[in-house]
Scaffold this active site. Structure first.
Site, PDB file in Angstrom:
ATOM      1  N   ARG A  37       1.067  -1.306   0.007  1.00 11.15           N
ATOM      2  CA  ARG A  37       0.024   0.016   0.140  1.00 11.15           C
ATOM      3  C   ARG A  37       0.871   1.257   0.022  1.00 11.15           C
ATOM      4  O   ARG A  37       1.884   1.271   0.588  1.00 11.15           O
ATOM      5  CB  ARG A  37      -0.976   0.020   1.156  1.00 11.15           C
ATOM      6  N   GLU A  52      -2.511   7.831  -4.332  1.00 15.71           N
ATOM      7  CA  GLU A  52      -2.817   7.323  -5.772  1.00 15.71           C
ATOM      8  C   GLU A  52      -4.309   7.288  -6.014  1.00 15.71           C
ATOM      9  O   GLU A  52      -4.753   7.479  -7.158  1.00 15.71           O
ATOM     10  CB  GLU A  52      -2.623   5.772  -5.730  1.00 15.71           C
ATOM     11  N   ASP A 107       4.167  -0.074  -7.347  1.00 18.12           N
ATOM     12  CA  ASP A 107       2.956  -0.300  -7.554  1.00 18.12           C
ATOM     13  C   ASP A 107       1.994   0.284  -7.001  1.00 18.12           C
ATOM     14  O   ASP A 107       0.526   0.453  -7.528  1.00 18.12           O
ATOM     15  CB  ASP A 107       2.469  -1.850  -7.775  1.00 18.12           C
ATOM     16  N   HIS A 110      -1.127   0.310  -9.790  1.00 22.27           N
ATOM     17  CA  HIS A 110      -1.717  -0.531  -9.100  1.00 22.27           C
ATOM     18  C   HIS A 110      -2.270  -1.500  -9.584  1.00 22.27           C
ATOM     19  O   HIS A 110      -3.611  -1.717  -9.786  1.00 22.27           O
ATOM     20  CB  HIS A 110      -3.030   0.076  -8.045  1.00 22.27           C
TER      21      HIS A 110
HETATM   22  N1  LIG Z   1      -0.519  -4.452  -5.743  1.00 22.37           N
HETATM   23  C1  LIG Z   1      -1.650  -4.984  -5.509  1.00 22.37           C
HETATM   24  O1  LIG Z   1      -2.432  -5.130  -6.412  1.00 22.37           O
HETATM   25  C2  LIG Z   1      -2.148  -5.707  -4.306  1.00 22.37           C
HETATM   26  C3  LIG Z   1      -3.067  -6.678  -4.519  1.00 22.37           C
HETATM   27  C4  LIG Z   1      -3.350  -7.467  -3.099  1.00 22.37           C
HETATM   28  C5  LIG Z   1      -2.676  -7.129  -1.997  1.00 22.37           C
HETATM   29  N2  LIG Z   1      -1.788  -5.976  -2.026  1.00 22.37           N
HETATM   30  C6  LIG Z   1      -1.380  -5.811  -0.718  1.00 22.37           C
HETATM   31  O2  LIG Z   1      -0.384  -6.596  -0.266  1.00 22.37           O
HETATM   32  C7  LIG Z   1      -0.575  -6.889   1.278  1.00 22.37           C
HETATM   33  C8  LIG Z   1      -0.123  -8.205   1.539  1.00 22.37           C
HETATM   34  O3  LIG Z   1      -1.130  -9.083   0.997  1.00 22.37           O
HETATM   35  P1  LIG Z   1      -1.085 -10.768   1.623  1.00 22.37           P
HETATM   36  O4  LIG Z   1      -2.436 -11.372   0.845  1.00 22.37           O
HETATM   37  O5  LIG Z   1       0.186 -11.214   1.805  1.00 22.37           O
HETATM   38  O6  LIG Z   1      -1.492 -10.486   2.720  1.00 22.37           O
HETATM   39  P2  LIG Z   1      -1.298 -11.356   4.148  1.00 22.37           P
HETATM   40  O7  LIG Z   1      -2.301 -10.895   5.491  1.00 22.37           O
HETATM   41  O8  LIG Z   1      -1.514 -13.089   3.788  1.00 22.37           O
HETATM   42  O9  LIG Z   1       0.167 -11.148   4.722  1.00 22.37           O
HETATM   43  C9  LIG Z   1       0.619  -9.992   5.166  1.00 22.37           C
HETATM   44  C10 LIG Z   1       1.690 -10.309   6.094  1.00 22.37           C
HETATM   45  O10 LIG Z   1       2.283  -9.102   6.601  1.00 22.37           O
HETATM   46  C11 LIG Z   1       2.836  -9.496   8.142  1.00 22.37           C
HETATM   47  N3  LIG Z   1       2.863  -8.151   8.761  1.00 22.37           N
HETATM   48  C12 LIG Z   1       1.739  -7.217   9.438  1.00 22.37           C
HETATM   49  N4  LIG Z   1       2.407  -6.374   9.946  1.00 22.37           N
HETATM   50  C13 LIG Z   1       3.896  -6.308   9.794  1.00 22.37           C
HETATM   51  C14 LIG Z   1       4.823  -5.284  10.138  1.00 22.37           C
HETATM   52  N5  LIG Z   1       4.770  -4.333  10.646  1.00 22.37           N
HETATM   53  N6  LIG Z   1       6.072  -5.901   9.594  1.00 22.37           N
HETATM   54  C15 LIG Z   1       6.353  -6.842   8.968  1.00 22.37           C
HETATM   55  N7  LIG Z   1       5.223  -7.613   8.732  1.00 22.37           N
HETATM   56  C16 LIG Z   1       3.874  -7.333   8.910  1.00 22.37           C
HETATM   57  C17 LIG Z   1       1.507 -10.146   8.689  1.00 22.37           C
HETATM   58  O11 LIG Z   1       2.076 -10.840   9.778  1.00 22.37           O
HETATM   59  C18 LIG Z   1       1.498 -10.893   7.334  1.00 22.37           C
HETATM   60  O12 LIG Z   1       2.400 -12.244   7.549  1.00 22.37           O
HETATM   61  C19 LIG Z   1      -2.064  -6.359   1.518  1.00 22.37           C
HETATM   62  O13 LIG Z   1      -2.224  -6.037   2.594  1.00 22.37           O
HETATM   63  C20 LIG Z   1      -2.468  -5.643   0.409  1.00 22.37           C
HETATM   64  O14 LIG Z   1      -2.082  -4.193   1.113  1.00 22.37           O
HETATM   65  C21 LIG Z   1      -1.559  -5.353  -2.945  1.00 22.37           C
END
Ligand SMILES: NC(=O)c1ccc[n+]([C@@H]2O[C@H](COP(=O)([O-])OP(=O)(O)OC[C@H]3O[C@@H](n4cnc5c(N)ncnc54)[C@H](O)[C@@H]3O)[C@@H](O)[C@H]2O)c1
Length: 332
Positions: free
Chosen positions: A233, A262, A257, A294
């Protein structure tokens, strides 16, 4: 159920209609959900929203007043929803916790490979008959250290790809994953990750703890020439701080991305207008910055899964009063 689908692009219509199969009455609204557009729902029981829709308390109040009962997010992230306001207004919030972690992880890799080997610059050069190699020098990924912040679904897929390239993979996560550790990922404190990584990839959610995680202080701990990739994000990165890092040369390459502001830019064709965001415009001037709007999630497989889970959430809510994937608490 009547469903008002906001921020609806042609691909949303295509994939949602396919997954719906006529079950619910879907109304596609191109506009973003906002204070102004919330009243277009016209009593729809469910509102389907995306990442840059406004789900702040005033919008939620309008939705509740016009009869909405369910907010079905077409995203995993829910940092843009005022969950306390939704709960107070009696609205259920659902999301798509997992669709294709491959889509986002592979996009992060695309950013790395492009930035490293300068294919974005080579593409233009060759089309202009310029076959000079100066300025296109890259490095072998094999043997380099990749630091992953957040080893959830996406971070784990990304880790495996980078292990496949022969990289050393280190990670930071409050909840280390034993499986990925067994496969070769070493968990380290965040400061150690900043100091040891040649490439840093952000795959954590946006939370109060991760807001501006990449700021001046973090950049000061990094190796000179580090590559930073953000597909999580926008607000995880302080954009002004990375501009300073790029100018000083500490940041050798930046792939984004997502961008903190945004919502005013992405998903629209603004090519005939001036960009009024000076920070964003400055980022675009660096040859070693690559920004995509994105699109990490934008694969056929991910859109199919997003549409199916979204329709599944709406159907389950209609029949049982609870969606398949409720958002019940703030992220970590
Ligand atoms: N660019 C895109 O199109 C797109 C698409 C989907 C998701 N995303 C982003 O990617 C992120 C991750 O997605 P995901 O499906 O892997 O989520 P997920 O919930 O499976 O994994 C997130 C991980 O981050 C860890 N985390 C939380 N706080 C943290 C910190 N302070 N330091 C380090 N790690 C921390 C959590 O413990 C977890 O293991 C989403 O939250 C979303 O913001 C972006």
């Amino acid at each position: 159920m009547d469903v008002a689908v906001f921020s609806a692009k042609p691909h949303d219509r295509q994939f949602l209609e396919q997954a719906n199969g006529g079950r619910h009455r879907l109304t596609f609204i191109e506009a973003r959900l906002s204070d102004e557009t919330a009243r277009f729902t016209d009593g729809a029981g469910a509102v389907c929203a995306f990442v840059n829709d406004d789900l702040s308390a005033p919008v939620i109040a309008t939705l509740a007043a016009t009869g909405t009962k369910l907010i079905a997010l077409r995203s995993a992230g829910f940092n843009h929803v005022d969950l306390a306001a939704a709960e107070a207004a009696g609205l259920t919030v659902a999301r798509v916790p997992a669709y294709s972690p491959h889509a986002v992880a592979e996009h992060a890799v695309a950013l790395i490979l492009t930035l490293n080997r300068n294919t974005h610059r080579a593409y233009n050069r060759v089309r202009e008959g310029n076959f000079a190699l100066e300025g296109l020098l890259g490095f072998d990924l094999a043997g380099k250290t990749v630091g992953i912040v957040g080893t959830g679904l996406i971070g784990q897929v990304f880790a495996r790809i980078m292990l496949g390239f022969g990289c050393k993979v280190i990670a930071s996560d409050p909840y280390p994953n034993a499986q990925i550790a067994a496969e070769g990922v070493r968990y380290v404190p965040l400061d150690e990750l900043f100091g040891a990584s040649d490439i840093i990839s952000l795959q954590c959610p946006l939370t109060p703890e991760t807001h501006h995680l990449i700021d001046d202080a973090a950049i000061a701990k990094m190796k000179r020439g580090v590559m930073i990739i953000n597909t999580s994000r926008g607000a995880v990165v302080d954009a002004s701080a990375v501009i300073r890092g790029l100018k000083s040369g500490v940041i050798g390459a930046l792939g984004l991305d997502v961008y903190e502001e945004e919502a005013a830019l992405f998903f629209e064709d603004l090519s005939a207008r001036a960009i009024v965001d000076d920070v964003f415009a400055r980022l675009l001037t660096f040859p070693n910055v690559l920004i995509t709007g994105h699109q990490g999630f934008f694969t056929r497989e991910a859109l199919t899964a997003i549409a199916e889970t979204t329709i599944g959430n709406i159907s389950a809510f209609e029949s049982t009063g609870a969606p398949l994937h409720p958002v019940s608490a703030k992220p970590l």
